[in-house]
Design an enzyme around this catalytic site. Structure first.
Site, short mmCIF file in Angstrom:
data_model
loop_
_atom_site.label_atom_id
_atom_site.label_comp_id
_atom_site.label_asym_id
_atom_site.label_seq_id
_atom_site.Cartn_x
_atom_site.Cartn_y
_atom_site.Cartn_z
N LEU A 118 0.81 -1.21 0.00
CA LEU A 118 0.00 0.00 0.00
C LEU A 118 0.85 1.26 0.00
O LEU A 118 0.38 2.33 -0.41
CB LEU A 118 -0.93 0.01 1.22
CG LEU A 118 -1.98 -1.10 1.28
CD1 LEU A 118 -2.77 -0.99 2.57
CD2 LEU A 118 -2.92 -1.02 0.08
N GLY A 119 2.08 1.17 0.46
CA GLY A 119 2.94 2.35 0.49
C GLY A 119 4.19 2.05 1.29
O GLY A 119 4.31 1.02 1.95
N GLY A 142 9.78 6.39 5.45
CA GLY A 142 10.98 6.29 6.26
C GLY A 142 10.85 5.30 7.41
O GLY A 142 11.84 4.77 7.89
N MET A 143 9.61 5.04 7.87
CA MET A 143 9.41 4.18 9.02
C MET A 143 9.34 2.71 8.63
O MET A 143 9.82 1.83 9.35
CB MET A 143 8.13 4.60 9.74
CG MET A 143 7.84 3.85 11.03
SD MET A 143 6.35 4.51 11.80
CE MET A 143 6.22 3.47 13.24
N VAL A 178 3.90 -0.49 4.36
CA VAL A 178 2.53 -0.82 4.71
C VAL A 178 1.99 -1.76 3.65
O VAL A 178 2.05 -1.46 2.45
CB VAL A 178 1.65 0.44 4.82
CG1 VAL A 178 0.23 0.05 5.23
CG2 VAL A 178 2.23 1.42 5.83
N ASP A 231 -0.63 15.55 14.22
CA ASP A 231 -0.28 15.51 12.79
C ASP A 231 -1.53 15.29 11.94
O ASP A 231 -1.58 14.40 11.09
CB ASP A 231 0.74 14.41 12.51
CG ASP A 231 1.47 14.61 11.18
OD1 ASP A 231 1.51 15.77 10.71
OD2 ASP A 231 1.99 13.64 10.62
#
Length: 737
Positions: free
Chosen positions: A22-23, A26-27, A30, A138
């Site tokens: 899905l994407g 940086g972390m 997904v 955020d």
């Protein structure tokens, strides 16, 4: 848009069979996952380098705990998580819809009723978040997913308990510039009122298509958030009073999230059918994609449509699954429908750069050029188009080339709709392997999302605002220097040439957000680095205050001057300064290089400077520059124009990296996404500077690259004359000292 799994991706995480990507960020990555019972989930898997950090694991565990504490229909729930696993992961309910950022980028602002429903339900969700003792911190369009029954708020990755300061560093800005509150911009702790401010920014964006404090460099966005009034002219008048309350500078004067929810639920109590048709179609397409996936789908190489490299050639990033032929046909048809008559909206130039003596069986690919029609963009579009043709000629002249290149030019009209149409036309053509452009900011902003959705790599050499990665994090690149960074080099030019002093700066907002970004940074650099006084004057749009601003600065006794504004206003300022006998150093904004300023300003323009990354290659003495000038003259019959060298470098870099992604001797087509992955790591020596890209795919030279590749031009004898790079001027100053 999702994409197939790669061979290096896991096939299962705990109870979740992984189906698609899905994407990625940086972390971590997904994935779309599915349990044996058929429940879909978004599974976030953390990168190994982060997982090795005990502090990160603690924060990740905390994110999970915080997210579990919120129970609201409009907050995506946590299904399961394991922060202690070898590879930490978090699974949340899957919402098969686009983010608000994707929807607005693709189809423009939401209708008023849809925006009210959005705001009311999000405000209700935030009220629950705040009631649980949390602050999200955020809230932004990318963290809001759209579904038929209402929006969903996601990503509590930086949420904090309202009374928690243990993990907050004083003075640190946490959040997304452009969608955070003034107190956050100042590095102060966020509160529930900060989320309300962010909600106001989101609603302004949903109603107008632009954030209320503009776009551009983070520093400039933070400055405008703290000091400027929000720009709400494009927002319907009925919504402005509530938005102004949400966007109040002082937290205590903002309404609570519950207050906002009550107000908006009165305006739009029912969420049924709230999405406009075009966005509802996006949601339906995502949902259909999820339902169509099999329970177990092996990873294979798409040899025909995707043309991925065989395993072991270029690594897992170049291998994808083969989509069904029916899916490919449907995708192509959807893109053609999205184009909506792009062939009539855009001006199609004949394909150029056709190879001579083409080898039988050698494949031929297309380099697209996304230009803009009209005199306002001719300064950029013409050189970019001609540079692409010369780059194709250079490639096709190679006797050992593995493929031939033709050039296809499409021009938008300088508006968002036609820019998206051109991008859709290019992405629908499987022969197009890369695009040079778009050439201006409006087109780049609108088209980046289309290119990103299709995985088609495009690079602009003439745009310099650096927030396109938000909607196209893998496919959009900029090889042109940042607009705001060039303001720093005005200060450096003054320093190395001894032209410092008391600077008067006019920020004429008729020049757009580029001017605001530059002016803010120039004032800061002049005062903080040079240690001299800078007196800024702001000229509001659609006013005639420029003359008064110049007069005021002259009366204040400034000894140096910078007018940052459009051409007409800068010409007028030049005449005004000349009439007053001002002979100190004078600078214009960098986008006026190559314009008619010398001719229009006449004698009053003599001695004005412009500091820019655009080089006059006829003034360079290197072998690369001389060869380029000769080739340009042979191909086009004139000397290279401003912005030609940078566009040529960009096209050659694209073709060089594309050549490395073509599976040699297999007859398979290259994977579109493979070029973007290569460009992100590319290093290329151009005519006047080396090229490399930073974390957000922006031009980012290392060492002295900025100084070596930034040039000072002076108006002399009615034309722009290149005085040298900043490095050359610095060396000359040292030699004469």
């Amino acid at each position: 848009m999702s994409e197939p799994l790669r061979p290096s991706d896991p096939s299962r995480i705990a109870a979740f069979r992984l189906l698609r990507r899905l994407g990625a960020g940086g972390m971590g990555v997904v994935y779309l996952g599915r349990t044996d019972s058929g429940q879909l989930a978004a599974v976030k898997v953390i990168h190994a380098e982060s997982a090795a950090d005990d502090g990160f694991r603690a924060r990740f565990a905390r994110e999970t705990e915080l997210a579990r504490r919120v129970e609201n229909a409009w907050v995506v729930p946590v299904l399961d998580a394991d922060a202690d696993a070898l590879t930490p992961w978090l699974a949340t309910a899957y919402v098969p819809g686009p983010s608000l950022a994707e929807a607005v980028a693709a189809h423009g602002p939401l209708p008023a009723r849809a925006a009210r429903v959005l705001g009311g339900l999000l405000a209700g969700a935030l009220a629950e978040v705040h009631a649980a003792g949390l602050v999200h911190r955020d809230v932004k369009p990318g963290n809001i997913l759209l579904a038929p029954d209402g929006p969903r708020l996601i990503d509590f990755g930086i949420a904090r308990a309202a009374d928690d300061t243990a993990l907050t560093v004083s003075g640190q800005v946490v959040g997304t510039p452009g969608f955070l509150a003034p107190e956050q911009a100042r590095g102060e702790p966020a509160t529930a009122a900060s989320d309300v401010f962010a909600l106001g920014c989101v609603l302004a964006y949903a109603l107008s298509g632009r954030p209320p404090f503009g776009t551009g460099e983070p520093d400039a966005l933070l400055y405008r958030t703290v000091h400027d009034d929000p720009e709400l002219d494009a927002v319907e008048s009925g919504a402005r009073p509530l938005l102004l309350r949400c966007l109040a500078k002082e937290p205590d004067t903002r309404p609570t999230a519950a207050d906002v929810a009550r107000r908006l639920s009165e305006d739009a109590p029912e969420a049924a059918g709230w999405l406009p048709d075009a966005v509802a179609a996006m949601v339906a397409a995502r949902a259909a994609e999820g339902l169509a996936l099999p329970g177990v789908e092996p990873t294979v190489v798409d040899e025909e449509a995707a043309g991925g490299a065989a395993p072991g050639q270029d690594g897992p990033e170049d291998s994808v699954r083969r989509p069904a032929r029916r899916r490919l046909l449907l995708a192509g048809g959807a893109l053609l429908l999205t184009a909506g008559g792009a062939a009539t909206a855009a001006v199609l130039a004949a394909r150029d750069g056709d190879p001579g003596g083409s080898k039988p069986g050698r494949p031929s690919y297309v380099l697209g050029v996304h230009a803009t029609s009209g005199p306002a963009s001719a300064l950029f579009s013409g050189p970019v188009e001609r540079a692409a043709r010369l780059a194709a000629d250079s490639h096709n002249a190679g006797p050992d080339r593995g493929f031939d290149v033709t050039v296809r030019v499409l021009r938008d009209r300088g508006d968002q709709r036609s820019a998206r149409e051109v991008a859709a036309s290019f992405t629908a053509d499987r022969d197009v392997v890369a695009v040079l452009g778009p050439v201006d900011e409006v087109s780049m902003r609108a088209a980046a999302n289309v290119y990103g959705g299709a995985g088609l790599t495009h690079v602009s050499s003439t745009t310099g605002q650096q927030d396109y990665f938000l909607t196209s994090p893998r496919s959009s690149f900029q090889s042109g220097a940042s607009h705001s960074a060039l303001a720093s080099w005005v200060a450096l030019h003054a320093l190395v040439t001894g032209k410092t002093g008391r600077l008067g700066v006019v920020l004429d907002r008729a020049g757009g957000t580029v001017i605001q970004d530059q002016g803010t940074l120039l004032v800061r650099q002049w005062q903080g680095v040079l240690g001299d006084e800078a007196l800024p004057k702001v000229v509001a749009e659609e006013t005639d205050d420029g003359v008064a601003a110049v007069r005021s600065l002259l009366a204040a006794g400034v000894t140096a001057f910078a007018y940052l504004g459009p051409l007409d206003a800068t010409v007028r300022a030049a005449r005004q300064l000349a009439a007053a006998g001002f002979d100190g150093p004078r600078w214009m904004q960098h986008q006026l290089y190559g314009t008619a300023f010398p001719r229009r300003a006449g004698a009053a323009g003599e001695g004005w400077y412009v500091v820019t990354a655009a080089a006059d290659t006829t003034a360079l003495t290197t072998g690369r520059a001389r060869s380029f000038v000769r080739a340009w003259r042979r191909r086009h019959g004139t000397a290279p124009e401003p912005y030609a060298a940078e566009a040529y470098d960009t096209a050659r870099m694209l073709l060089t990296e594309f050549a490395r992604s073509v599976p040699a001797g297999t007859g398979r087509r290259p994977v579109r996404a493979a070029l973007g992955a290569r460009m992100a790591k590319a290093r290329y020596q151009g005519i006047a500077r080396p090229y490399a890209f930073g974390e957000y795919h922006q031009y980012e030279p290392d060492g002295r690259g900025w100084s070596d590749g930034t040039f000072v031009h002076e108006v002399s004898n009615g034309r722009f004359v290149q005085r040298g790079s900043l490095t050359e001027l610095e060396r000359a100053a040292e030699a004469s000292a």
